[in-house]
Structure formats: C-alpha cells, structure tokens
Design a protein around this motif. Structure first.
Motif, short mmCIF file in Angstrom:
data_model
loop_
_atom_site.label_atom_id
_atom_site.label_comp_id
_atom_site.label_asym_id
_atom_site.label_seq_id
_atom_site.Cartn_x
_atom_site.Cartn_y
_atom_site.Cartn_z
N GLN A 158 17.51 -12.80 20.12
CA GLN A 158 16.84 -13.32 18.92
C GLN A 158 17.84 -13.57 17.80
O GLN A 158 17.78 -14.59 17.10
CB GLN A 158 15.76 -12.34 18.46
CG GLN A 158 14.98 -12.82 17.24
CD GLN A 158 13.93 -11.79 16.82
OE1 GLN A 158 13.75 -10.75 17.46
NE2 GLN A 158 13.23 -12.09 15.73
N PHE A 159 18.79 -12.65 17.64
CA PHE A 159 19.80 -12.80 16.58
C PHE A 159 20.69 -14.01 16.85
O PHE A 159 21.06 -14.75 15.94
CB PHE A 159 20.64 -11.53 16.49
CG PHE A 159 21.65 -11.55 15.39
CD1 PHE A 159 21.28 -11.38 14.06
CD2 PHE A 159 22.99 -11.77 15.67
CE1 PHE A 159 22.22 -11.41 13.04
CE2 PHE A 159 23.94 -11.80 14.66
CZ PHE A 159 23.55 -11.62 13.34
N GLU A 212 18.72 -17.18 15.97
CA GLU A 212 18.39 -17.36 14.56
C GLU A 212 19.62 -17.42 13.66
O GLU A 212 19.57 -17.99 12.58
CB GLU A 212 17.47 -16.24 14.09
CG GLU A 212 16.12 -16.24 14.78
CD GLU A 212 15.25 -15.07 14.35
OE1 GLU A 212 15.80 -14.18 13.64
OE2 GLU A 212 14.07 -15.03 14.70
N ALA A 213 20.75 -16.83 14.11
CA ALA A 213 21.91 -16.73 13.21
C ALA A 213 23.21 -17.20 13.87
O ALA A 213 23.86 -18.13 13.39
CB ALA A 213 22.08 -15.29 12.72
N TYR A 237 28.74 -12.68 10.94
CA TYR A 237 27.60 -12.56 11.86
C TYR A 237 28.06 -12.31 13.30
O TYR A 237 27.37 -11.66 14.06
CB TYR A 237 26.75 -13.83 11.76
CG TYR A 237 26.08 -13.96 10.42
CD1 TYR A 237 24.81 -13.43 10.22
CD2 TYR A 237 26.72 -14.55 9.35
CE1 TYR A 237 24.19 -13.52 8.99
CE2 TYR A 237 26.12 -14.64 8.11
CZ TYR A 237 24.85 -14.11 7.92
OH TYR A 237 24.25 -14.20 6.70
N LYS A 239 18.42 -11.56 8.40
CA LYS A 239 18.50 -11.31 9.85
C LYS A 239 19.37 -10.09 10.12
O LYS A 239 19.06 -9.29 11.01
CB LYS A 239 19.08 -12.54 10.56
CG LYS A 239 18.39 -13.86 10.21
CD LYS A 239 16.95 -13.88 10.68
CE LYS A 239 16.30 -15.24 10.37
NZ LYS A 239 14.88 -15.28 10.74
N LEU A 297 20.40 -16.21 5.71
CA LEU A 297 20.53 -15.53 6.99
C LEU A 297 20.77 -14.03 6.88
O LEU A 297 20.65 -13.31 7.89
CB LEU A 297 21.69 -16.15 7.81
CG LEU A 297 21.49 -17.56 8.34
CD1 LEU A 297 22.72 -18.00 9.11
CD2 LEU A 297 20.26 -17.63 9.24
N SER A 324 16.76 -24.22 12.94
CA SER A 324 17.12 -22.97 12.24
C SER A 324 18.26 -23.21 11.28
O SER A 324 18.29 -22.67 10.17
CB SER A 324 17.50 -21.90 13.27
OG SER A 324 16.43 -21.63 14.13
N ASP A 351 17.34 -6.98 9.19
CA ASP A 351 16.33 -6.66 10.21
C ASP A 351 17.00 -6.06 11.45
O ASP A 351 16.49 -5.10 12.04
CB ASP A 351 15.56 -7.93 10.59
CG ASP A 351 14.76 -8.49 9.42
OD1 ASP A 351 14.52 -7.72 8.45
OD2 ASP A 351 14.39 -9.68 9.48
#
Length: 962
Positions: free
Chosen positions: A672-673, A676-677, A551, A622, A619, A835, A625
């Motif tokens: 945002q990434f 969330e991750a 990630y 994500k 995840l 999260s 997306d």
C-alpha cells in the motif's frame, strides 16, 4: 598327455631313472644324442661367426661410403655379436626339438634299416619302465602273460640290434662341414682383400678396432698437415700448409671446429702439390683437419696461450638497510648500476685464465677511485671485490692472470646515484573546502607515500585559527612506502557553533637515517554550518534525491523487518510445533519487537520533518500512518513475548501463526505504501530530470541572448587594440566558451536521461520528443556559431563575434517552443499516475526554484556575472565537501551520519552515538586501515619518476580546486 612323442620321452626318462630300461638301448640313445649336440653346436658356431663376419664387412663398406661416426663404428661390433648369438640360438633351437627320444629312436631305426624292430623294442622298453612305476590301470595296460612275453622279446631284439648301429650313419657331420667351409671361405676372402689392398684393410681395421680414435677413412691421397698439433698466443694468427701426394686434388680446405661450431676455411694452391691458408686472431681452443675432395686428414688441436679475457661479470647490489629492499644480483643492466648513497656493490669477475688480481677504477668529475678485486683462493679464475656508491661515475674493470698478463679489453659501465625523493601526503577527505554540521562525525582520510619508506605521519588540526595540535598516527614496521589511514572526528564532543572553522593538514617524514625529509599537505578548511543550512545546501545539490530518499528509507526499514521475520519463521519450521518457545528465539522476538518500535519512531520523525515541497506535505501522512501501524505490530509482538503465566500459549506453533499474520500485515502495508508514495515518487524521479533539462535550456538561451546584447557594444569595431578592450573581450570569450560547454553537456544529459526512461509505452512520446529535440539542436548550427564567436573574440574582433553570438542566440531561441513541448510531455507522463497528480501541486516549480532554475528568480538576473540561471547553485558547490545528518532519514542530529564527496544520503538507524557505527556509514567507499602498498618489481628509477608525476598532478589539482 595327448602328444605321443612327449609321452614316450617321459616314459623313457622314467624307465631310465628306475633302472628298468634295457642298458644297451640307453647307451645307444645317449651316444646318439651327444653326437647330435656336438654336430649342431659346431654348425651353429660356424654359421654365427660367418654371419658376424658379414655384418662387420657390411659396416666397413658403409663406412667407406659415408664415413660412419665413432658411435656407429663401435655399435657395429655389438651388431655382429647379436647376429652371432641369433644364428647360434636358431641352430640350437632346432637341435632342442630334434633330441626328443621318439625322434632319435625313429632316426636310429630308419638310418639302420631295421624296419621298425628297434623302434618297437624301444617303445616297449619305455612302456615297461613306466608300468613298473605306476599301476597297470593308470596306463590301461593288460597283465596278460602272452603280451608281456612278446614285449620282452621285442626289447631283447632291439638290444641285440643296438650293437649293429653306426652312429655316423645316424647323425651326419655334413651340416657342420658345410658351415665350416662357409666360414673358411669368408675368412679367405677377407685375407685376400687385405693382401690386395693392405692400406684399405689397415685403415678400416684401425677405424673399427679403435673406433674412438681419430683415424681418417681410407683415401688414395697422402695428406700431410703442418704444423699439426700446435700452440698459438691469444689473438695471434696461424699459417697452415697441406701437402697432398697422389691423384691431382681439385679442392682442399680446412674444417675448423670451435665450441661445437664447424667452419669451412678455403686453402690456396702453391707449387709441388702444397696448399696454404692463414688463420687470423685465434682466441679459443680449436680443432682442425684438412679435407681433400671427399678425403680428410687426421684432426689436430690448436691450444691457445691466452692472456686473460673477461668472460663474465656479476653484480650483487645491496641497498641501504633502511629501504628494506632485497639485494639484486645479475649481470650489468643496460642502464648501468643505479642505487642510493651507501648502496654496496659486490663484483665477481670470471676469466678463462687463473687470476691473481682485478681492479675497478671509478671515475667521477675530478676524482678517481681504485677498488681491488682478489681471487677467493689461489689459482681461481674469478676475483671478488666490493665498493659503496657515493656519487655518479663511470667504471672500468681490468684483470691480471697468474702469469702477470693483463686483460686487453676492459669491462666498462656506469653508476647512477639515486636521490631519495621527498615524501608526498594528501588529505583525501574532507575536501579542501568543506561544510559540516556541529554534531556530525567528520571522516578524515589521508594518503601518504614515499619512494623508500615513511617513518612518521602526523595530523594537525586547529579551531578558529588557534595553534594547530599534532596527533601522531601509528606507522607499521617495517616502514611502509604507502600509508593510508582513516580517522573520525566527532564534532559533537567539541561544542561547536555555526561559523566555527576547523583547519586540518598532515605532515610525513621519510625514513632516510642521515637526512630525513618531510612534506606537508595543503590545508583543509571545514566551516561549521547550521542543520537548516546543511539541509538547504543538500537539497540544492541533490534536488529530488533527498525527497525520494525520505520515503525510500521507510520502504527499506519494512524490508529489513520482513527479512528478520522470515529468518525466524524458517527456524520455527524445523522445530517441534508443540514444544515451548526456546529462550534464544524468545530473545530474538523481544529484539524484533524493540526494532519495530524503533523503526516506527524513526519513520514518525521523518514524517514530522517537513520538506518545502507540496508533494511532501501531501504524502507525509502516509509515513505517519505507516509508523502508527508498525508501532501497533511491535506492541502486539512485545505483549506476546511477555505472556509468561501460561507457557502453553508460547509454543512454537502459536508463535508461527502470529509471525505469519504479522508478515502478511507488513507485506500489505509495504504494498500500500509503495502504491501511494514510493511508486509515484519513483515516477517523478524518472521524468523530473528532463523537466529540469527544459529549465536549463531556457536559462541557457537567455544567457546567450544576454551575451549577444552585451557584445553589441562592439558593432562597427572590426579590431580592438586598447588593452582594456582586449581584456574585456578575453572575458567574454571565456564566457562564450563556458556557455557552449554547458550547452553540449545539457544535450548529453538529455540523451542520457532519455536512455534511463523505462521501456513503457506511456514514456514513448516523451522519449521521442526529447531525442528529436537534442538531435535538432546539435544539427542546428548553434554550437558552430558559438565556436566562431569564440574564435573572433580570441582575435579581438568584436563586431564579427557579435554577429556570431547573435546568430547563435536566434537559433537557440527558435527551439524554446520545442523545449517547452518536451517538458509538457513530462507533465503528461506524471498525469498517468492519479496518486502522483493529486499530490504533486507545485512541486516541480519548487524543485526548480531551489535548484536556481526558476524563471522568476534566475533567468534574467545577473547574466553578466556568470551565475547563469542556477548553474552555479547546482554545480558550483560540487567541489565543496558536505558532511552532516538528516533527521528525516531516521538519523538523529548527533548520529554523525554524513554526506561524503558524492553527496549521497547515508542510511542509518536512529538514536546512535556509536562512533564506529557512524564511521561505517560515512567511510564505506574507503573502508581500510593503515596499510602498505605493494611496490612490486618496478625499478627504483621508474618509481621515482612515477612519484614525481603524481606529485605534480596532485599539486595541480589542489591548485585548481582553490
């Protein structure tokens, strides 16, 4: 001019020059001036000579008191001359002030008693002469006839009075007479002193008349020195006698001066006022004199008739040409001469005598070699010769002068034959035992060195035990002493399959021309494994790092694109907003759009590559997306750059607006990434090491319990004597030692992991719990009990060892609940992030199981084998090289991105078969080409010892790795 005297003097000179002055006045003025100059010159000369005489007498008196050196005596004459000039100049300066016309006129008027008549006439005469040269207005003089007539009468009256003037009355000679009398008195006193003390006067006159001669100062003694100036054979002695006539001498000694150093030698009295001493072993030219109380004699010289002495020996050592070393020169080192066979030694010996011959005798075990040294020209005081080093030996040097005299003491030294050692070569990468995927690019890094130079380097490789193929590597000229090279082996070209084996080794040969020596490295074995096995082993080795890197790689790709957009925006800020887009910027925008699409594809590929963890399953959407949105941004930018019909839409301002919108969009997607991750995974990476430490401690406790149970077989056996029992006890002692070391390392890891926790209050309880746990375990006595068990096992006392091991197990078992509390606090920290807690699932258990720390898979199995709950799975493969690429990080299977010895994931972009690009990611830590190492000025014998030391260390490390 405001000064009346100066004006009158000027008018007098003007009138005299024009001939309008009264002749009788001019004649009188000239005669008076001449007499004044004559009298004052005589006065100044006499006073100057008198002062110079006093100066010389003062210097002579000081010489009697302190015995002035020759330079001071010579300088006294200069001082006397300076005093004479100063006195004369002072008198003449006063005279110069007295010869002005007005002063002389006043003196004439006053000395003759004219009561101003002569002075007035003189002044009117000077004024009249000036009026004739200038206008009446310039001197402000009236042209009234009465005034002119009166002035004429005054001038004529002064002329008649001039005939009555007596020059002796105007200028007295008395000052000159006084000065002459003073000078005569001084000379008379000097003559009287010379008459009274002729010896003193003669001595002082000789010392100052010839200051550089060795004239002793005045003394009441008559000193006779025998033998005076003489010659002495080198190394012999000399008897000196001193006879003193006059007053009784209390102390007599000799002052010897050799090479500027003065030595005091006492003398011993004999009869009739004679003193004697013996000078032994005279080897250098010496000056001596006798000193009696404060008096001294003249200096005498001792010349040495010498046999030759060896004053200096210089060596020029020229190593063999193949070493590429520069010749060294200088005196003989403390360790003697050291060199390889064939080293040429040029010897230059210097003596204090003209030489005819020199000889060096080289003495080895049973062989004597003679080397002749010859002078470079007849009568020279040095000889030169040379020889070649062939073996270790002793040498001695003798010299013979032109009179046939041989040097008494030889110059000796030693010669040590230096052995050209074998070279050394090591393969640094890959490791001796390595694993690689079939499509990776394998880095091969080798390092070779020799004490004097390498001539060839070869790399051998074989596949599945076939005949090794040699590949010669280019070696620079001149032959380097250190060779470092990095090669890349693209395995994808060879169509390899899992199970194939590649073997590598290197061979080097040094550059010794007569007997070249070679050496070979140990064999490196690279086994080909499948991509799935590679990823599994990498996850075992790196654990959570692989998951986080998947990630973080996406985050870095976004940062790279944002940086490129910012650079283009900065260039557009300096451009005209209404101008069409430049072709260069158009190309960069097209390239940026292509990169966006490639990065979107790489992120999508990473999302499709599943990891066996629940958090990855939760995840990865994500990533998908993010890839979709990045692809859309790339498509929009690509469409924008292809609008070629309407040029106005592609001006700088339009592009700038589009890029600002795109930059904001990327920033929002990145933020945002991260939320969330990336941020949840980073939090997991902070806490997971302590949770892993909890599992490691539990496994260690079970290991210690298992060991204590196996030692129970020795209950009641105080001492084991059977060989089989001793062998087993030694194995158990080694196992107990490894268990203790693992426990100490675990406690160190806990403390290090605590320090790596961020300064945040949500981690405070975890930090305190882990720190307290590690401290209590250290102070519990468990480690001491383990050490005692080791000692008992070393002494083959099984019963005592069992008691210590069991006590250690009980102590560690009491900490299991506290250890679980430490892991529980880690889970609490993870729960702070919604999260992370929502998508974590069983990730912790899955990571621990993959690392071999799961209680179900490794805690109670195989405790006697040394596999101990996963320790060998995580740490046992650290010595195995692992090379390959992972598609989840955006690298294609054939991209060659690898994991080196550290196992860190190398980043890279997808779809590249470029070997050079691949090699950059693999070889960053060692990126340099073949080169030589600077050997500096380290002496060769020490370089040889250092090479031997590192060769031994490398050999031991390679054997340990096996």
């Amino acid at each position: 001019m405001n000064n009346p005297d100066a004006r009158l003097d000027r008018d007098f000179r003007t009138a005299d020059a024009t001939g309008s002055f009264e002749p009788r006045l001019i004649d009188l003025m000239t005669k008076v001036r001449r007499r004044l100059l004559l009298v004052d010159s005589a006065t100044g000369s006499c006073w100057g000579l008198f002062a110079a005489l006093l100066t010389a007498l003062l210097a002579m008196w000081l010489d009697l008191v302190w015995e002035l050196p020759p330079l001071a005596r010579a300088a006294s004459w200069g001082c006397a001359s300076v005093v004479f000039v100063a006195a004369f100049a002072r008198q003449m300066a006063r005279t110069w002030q007295s010869i002005q016309a007005r002063r002389i006129a006043r003196q004439i008027d006053s000395a003759s008693g004219f009561q101003g008549e002569w002075l007035n006439g003189f002044e009117f005469a000077a004024l009249r002469g000036a009026v004739n040269e200038q206008t009446n207005a310039a001197h402000n003089v009236s042209s009234d006839p009465l005034t002119t007539g009166l002035a004429t009468m005054a001038v004529e009256r002064a002329g008649r009075l001039s005939e009555c003037v007596q020059r002796n009355a105007v200028i007295s000679r008395q000052p000159a007479v006084i000065a002459a009398r003073a000078l005569a008195t001084g000379i008379a006193l000097v003559a009287l002193l010379a008459f009274i003390c002729p010896t003193l006067a003669r001595s002082q006159w000789q010392r100052f008349a010839q200051p550089w001669d060795d004239t002793p100062p005045y003394t009441p003694y008559k000193i006779t020195v025998e033998p005076g100036d003489t010659e002495v054979v080198y190394g012999q002695g000399l008897e000196v006698r001193v006879t003193v006539d006059g007053p009784v001498a209390r102390d007599v000694h000799l002052m010897l001066t050799t090479r500027g150093q003065t030595e005091k030698v006492p003398m011993f009295p004999e009869t009739n006022g004679t003193w004697r001493t013996q000078l032994s072993r005279l080897t250098e030219e010496t000056t001596y004199l006798a000193r009696v109380d404060r008096a001294r004699s003249s200096s005498f010289h001792i010349r040495i008739i010498t046999t030759p002495t060896i004053d200096d020996v210089q060596f020029v050592v020229t190593p063999p040409k193949y070493t590429h070393e520069q010749p060294t020169m200088g005196s003989l080192p403390k360790s003697g001469l050291i060199g390889l066979a064939g080293t040429v030694v040029r010897v230059t010996a210097r003596s204090n005598r003209p030489l005819s011959l020199g000889e060096i005798r080289l003495t080895s075990d049973a062989h004597v070699q003679s080397v002749q040294l010859r002078p470079t020209q007849p009568g020279d005081s040095s000889v030169v010769g040379e020889f070649a080093i062939a073996q270790s030996a002793k040498f001695d040097l003798h010299l013979t002068d032109t009179d046939g005299q041989a040097s008494q003491e030889p110059f000796v030294g030693s010669i040590t034959l230096l052995i050209d050692q074998r070279p050394l070569v090591r393969i640094l990468e890959p490791k001796a035992q390595s694993l690689a995927t079939p499509t990776t690019t394998l880095p091969i890094i080798l390092d070779a060195e020799d004490d004097f130079g390498l001539s060839s380097v070869e790399l051998y490789r074989s596949l599945n035990d076939s005949r090794p193929i040699s590949n010669s590597l280019p070696v620079p000229e001149p032959s380097p002493r250190r060779f470092h090279d990095q090669q890349y082996l693209p395995l994808a070209r060879y169509g390899l399959q899992p199970g194939d084996e590649i073997k590598l080794f290197a061979r080097v040969v040094d550059n010794e021309p007569n007997n070249p020596k070679g050496a070979e490295s140990t064999v490196v074995t690279v086994r080909i494994i499948s991509q799935a096995d590679f990823e599994k082993m990498l996850r075992i080795r790196e654990g959570l790092e692989v998951l986080v890197s998947k990630y973080q790689q996406a985050e870095r790709r976004l940062e790279s694109l944002a940086d490129e957009i910012a650079k283009i925006q900065k260039e557009l800020e300096n451009a005209d907003p209404d101008s069409p887009l430049a072709d260069e910027l158009r190309e960069r925008l097209e390239k940026l759009a292509k990169e966006m699409q490639e990065e979107a594809e790489a992120i999508a590929n990473a999302a499709d590559h599943d990891l066996p963890y629940d958090i990855d399953q939760n995840l990865k959407q994500k990533l998908k997306d993010l890839a979709e949105k990045l692809k859309q941004a790339g498509d929009e930018l690509q469409k924008l750059t292809k609008k070629s019909d309407d040029k106005s839409e592609l001006n700088n301002e339009a592009i700038q607006r589009q890029l600002e919108k795109m930059a904001m969009h990327l920033a929002e997607q990145k933020e945002q990434f991260n939320q969330e991750a990336t941020d949840p995974l980073n939090l997991l990476a902070m806490v997971y090491p302590l949770m892993e430490d909890q599992a490691r401690f539990t496994s260690l406790v079970l290991w210690q319990i298992d060991l204590a149970e196996r030692l129970a077989a020795y209950k009641g056996i105080e001492q084991s004597e059977e060989p089989a029992a001793k062998a087993r006890l030694r194995d158990l002692q080694d196992e107990q030692r490894r268990l203790r070391e693992e426990l100490e390392k675990l406690l160190d890891d806990i403390e290090n992991h605590v320090q790596q926790l961020p300064e945040d209050e949500q981690f405070d309880k975890l930090r305190d719990t882990a720190t307290q746990f590690a401290l209590e375990v250290r102070n519990s006595g468990a480690i001491e009990e383990m050490v005692s068990a080791e000692s008992e096992l070393t002494a083959f006392r099984g019963a005592a060892a069992h008691l210590n091991a069991q006590e250690a197990a009980e102590i560690l078992k009491s900490f299991l609940s506290k250890c679980q509390g430490m892991g529980g606090e880690g889970g609490t920290c993870l729960a702070f992030n919604p999260s992370l807690s929502d998508c974590l699932g069983n990730t912790i258990e899955q990571l621990l199981a993959e690392a071999g720390l799961s209680m179900g898979s490794g805690a109670g199995q195989g405790m006697g084998s040394g596999g101990r709950g996963g320790f060998s799975m995580r740490s046992g493969n650290r010595n195995v090289g692992l090379y390959g690429g992972m598609e989840m990080l955006g690298g294609k299977a054939n991209s060659g991105r690898g994991f080196g010895t550290s196992g860190k994931v190398a980043s890279g972009k997808s779809g590249s078969n470029d070997t050079s690009a691949d090699s950059e990611s693999v070889s960053a830590p060692w990126r340099r080409s073949a080169s030589t190492a600077n050997s500096g000025s380290l002496p060769s014998q020490y370089r040889r010892r250092v090479n031997q030391y590192f060769h031994r260390v490398a050999t031991e490390l390679e054997q340990a790795g096996k």
